[in-house]
Enzyme design. Structure first.
Site, PDB file in Angstrom:
ATOM      1  N   GLU A 206       9.212   3.362 -13.928  1.00  0.00           N
ATOM      2  CA  GLU A 206       8.626   3.139 -12.565  1.00  0.00           C
ATOM      3  C   GLU A 206       8.464   1.739 -12.284  1.00  0.00           C
ATOM      4  O   GLU A 206       7.930   1.028 -13.579  1.00  0.00           O
ATOM      5  CB  GLU A 206       7.384   3.901 -12.177  1.00  0.00           C
TER       6      GLU A 206
ATOM      7  N   GLU B 240       1.441  -3.801  -5.169  1.00  0.00           N
ATOM      8  CA  GLU B 240       0.376  -2.932  -4.800  1.00  0.00           C
ATOM      9  C   GLU B 240      -0.829  -3.553  -4.429  1.00  0.00           C
ATOM     10  O   GLU B 240      -1.133  -4.708  -5.079  1.00  0.00           O
ATOM     11  CB  GLU B 240       0.001  -1.536  -5.949  1.00  0.00           C
TER      12      GLU B 240
END
Length: 545
Positions: A148, A153
């Site tokens: 991933e 974020e």
């Protein structure tokens, strides 16, 4: 987008002013635009369905998130040249909040590239905007074994900070991750203006940027079922979403969202994807190379003579454990080998493993393995730097094992050899030992600090003139515990002005390979950033183009 863990990343404080957006701006270093969405449709219209899938689902997504992602225009739409993802407080399908998630799976999937997204973030406790990538096919297994990549974020109650992370390794709860945080100067917020978040992903290296400031470089990861650089050697797709974290969501602090700030909007001005032209492939010059074999039969040099009418052969049936070792006489960079048994078409290896070494004694794990199916066997792998190549035949057959020609290849059109270090000098801090030992070509000598590793120790190499390069290797084999626990790499043309690090990372063993975008400079500085009760030693430092 984290799953089942919280982030406690390395903090990298970076200040200063950032460049304004330019619609025509393009990244340097030969990146070419191959895919984009500028979100220039009519106000209120849907995202382009040829480029994006809209998720319509809830259920917490492994993080106890509170939102239901919908495909309604209430939660995702175009407005004034931007995509808007809107989180709302409303009951929908047994969830208390709604939002949107877009994915490009099977509409935009890439192995390597530069991914550039200009966005303005929502704010408020519980808000969790994310720009991230997941594997298209998950060939190495379920999360996180197929990897991933989190480009950006943010936690909505910490508006001066964003995070970039990779996830990999074994199944949860034994999964691993590596990441870093980027901070705006005090008083600034990622919700006040648009900022550009970029990730450059190349073979063996991933770099994160905010407003063109490099703040993190990662080169170390693994998956249990395949050799490095897996899992980050397959196609990934893009995801854009705004999650709502709750009392059991680690990333957002395990608190209830602040309903008073809702609705909140995550604005995305554009998504642009760049790739580099396919590298040229060059066979390395085999002049002076030698080869040894087991069993010791025939004329091993025949596989290096450029003549397909000659061969080396075992002279006996294929059996597991037969091998040959090629000595290239100096360290080379390469990512592919080819064994050609054309003319003895049934004598190809039924199985094989490829190993590399810098000393001909320590081989480590195989860099490639496979099953032969015909007279020409090509084995590709992540770029390595080594002097010796060993091919072990692992199958059985009533045919002999024969090799008419053996070639080694590098991608990118370079020579594959380390730069010539003649005349180079090195200086160190602390001033100890013999710095020149790291440049003498002799693995029996070394430079060492003579004291425990502490942050701030460094090595500076003067190459005497500007060189173009994109990789260096620090080798302490023979002092195997003396590798840098952390490092930053800087370059300079005057030995005084160094700028930002071109690479940084964590050492995990005696050979540290550092990849970065091509640089042109005279001086290289490596700063040791970790702590250990071992000395920091370097037996050989090599630079590659």
């Amino acid at each position: 987008m984290k799953k089942l863990i919280s982030l406690a990343g390395v903090l990298l404080m970076i200040g200063g002013q950032f460049p304004l957006h330019s619609a025509s701006a393009a990244p340097s270093d030969n990146w070419q635009l191959v895919w984009s969405d500028e979100f220039n449709g009519a106000n209120g219209s849907a995202p382009d369905s040829a480029k994006w899938n809209l998720v319509h689902a809830g259920g917490g997504f492994g993080n106890n998130e509170l939102q239901y992602y919908t495909n309604r225009r209430d939660n995702s739409y175009l407005e004034n040249g931007s995509l808007v993802i809107e989180a709302k407080k409303e009951n929908f399908n047994n969830q208390s909040y709604t939002s949107a998630k877009l994915t490009s799976q099977n509409k935009g999937d890439w192995k390597y590239g530069r991914f550039e997204i200009r966005a303005k973030l929502p704010h408020g406790r519980g808000m969790w905007p994310a720009i991230w990538m997941m594997p298209t096919d998950s060939v190495y297994g379920g999360w996180p074994k197929s990897g991933e990549i989190d480009i950006m974020e943010n936690r909505g109650d910490q508006m001066n900070k964003v995070s970039g992370t990779i996830h990999y390794g074994n199944d949860w709860p034994n999964n691993q991750w590596s990441g870093a945080d980027y901070f705006l100067p005090a008083g600034q917020s990622f919700g006040d203006a648009y900022h550009t978040f970029a990730l450059e992903w190349e073979e063996g290296v991933i770099r994160w940027y905010v407003d063109d400031v490099l703040y993190s470089t990662k080169t170390n990861w693994f998956t249990p079922s395949a050799p490095y650089p897996a899992p980050f050697d397959q196609k990934f797709y893009m995801q854009l979403n705004l999650a709502v974290g709750g009392p059991n969501t680690p990333f957002t602090g395990k608190t209830n969202p602040d309903d008073s700030v809702l609705p909140q909007k995550f604005y995305v001005d554009y998504v642009r994807v760049y790739t580099k032209p396919a590298p040229t492939e060059t066979a390395l010059d085999r002049t002076g190379w030698t080869v040894t074999t087991s069993p010791v039969t025939g004329t091993p040099g025949n596989m290096l003579d450029g003549n397909l009418s000659t061969r080396w052969t075992t002279g006996t049936n294929m059996a597991s454990g037969q091998y040959f070792v090629v000595d290239m006489k100096a360290a080379k960079s390469f990512n592919k080998i080819v064994m050609d048994s054309t003319g003895s078409n049934n004598d190809y290896a039924r199985g094989y493993q490829v190993y590399v070494s810098n000393d001909g004694a320590n081989w480590g794990s195989a860099v490639a393995s496979g099953t032969g199916t015909g007279p020409v066997i090509s084995a590709s792998f992540g770029s390595v730097s080594a002097r010796y190549v060993k091919v072990v035949q692992t199958g059985s057959a009533s045919n002999w094992w024969s090799v008419h020609e053996f070639n080694v290849y590098t991608s990118g059109g370079g020579t594959g050899a380390a730069l010539n270090r003649t005349g180079w000098t090195a200086a160190t801090s602390p001033v100890t030992g013999t710095p020149a030992n790291m440049l003498d070509g002799d693995m029996a000598t070394r430079w060492t600090t003579g004291t425990d590793m502490v942050p701030g120790q460094y090595v500076t190499v003067d190459m005497k003139s500007s060189k173009t390069f994109n990789k260096l290797v620090l080798d302490c084999t023979g002092s195997n515990n003396d590798y840098a626990r952390g490092y930053q790499v800087f370059v300079s043309n005057d030995g005084t002005n160094w700028g930002s690090a071109v690479a940084s990372g964590t050492g995990t063993g005696p050979v540290i390979t550092v990849n970065f975008a091509a640089q042109n400079a005279r001086y290289i500085k490596v700063v040791q950033t970790g702590s250990a009760t071992y000395w920091w030693s370097i037996r050989e430092l090599n630079v590659y183009n």
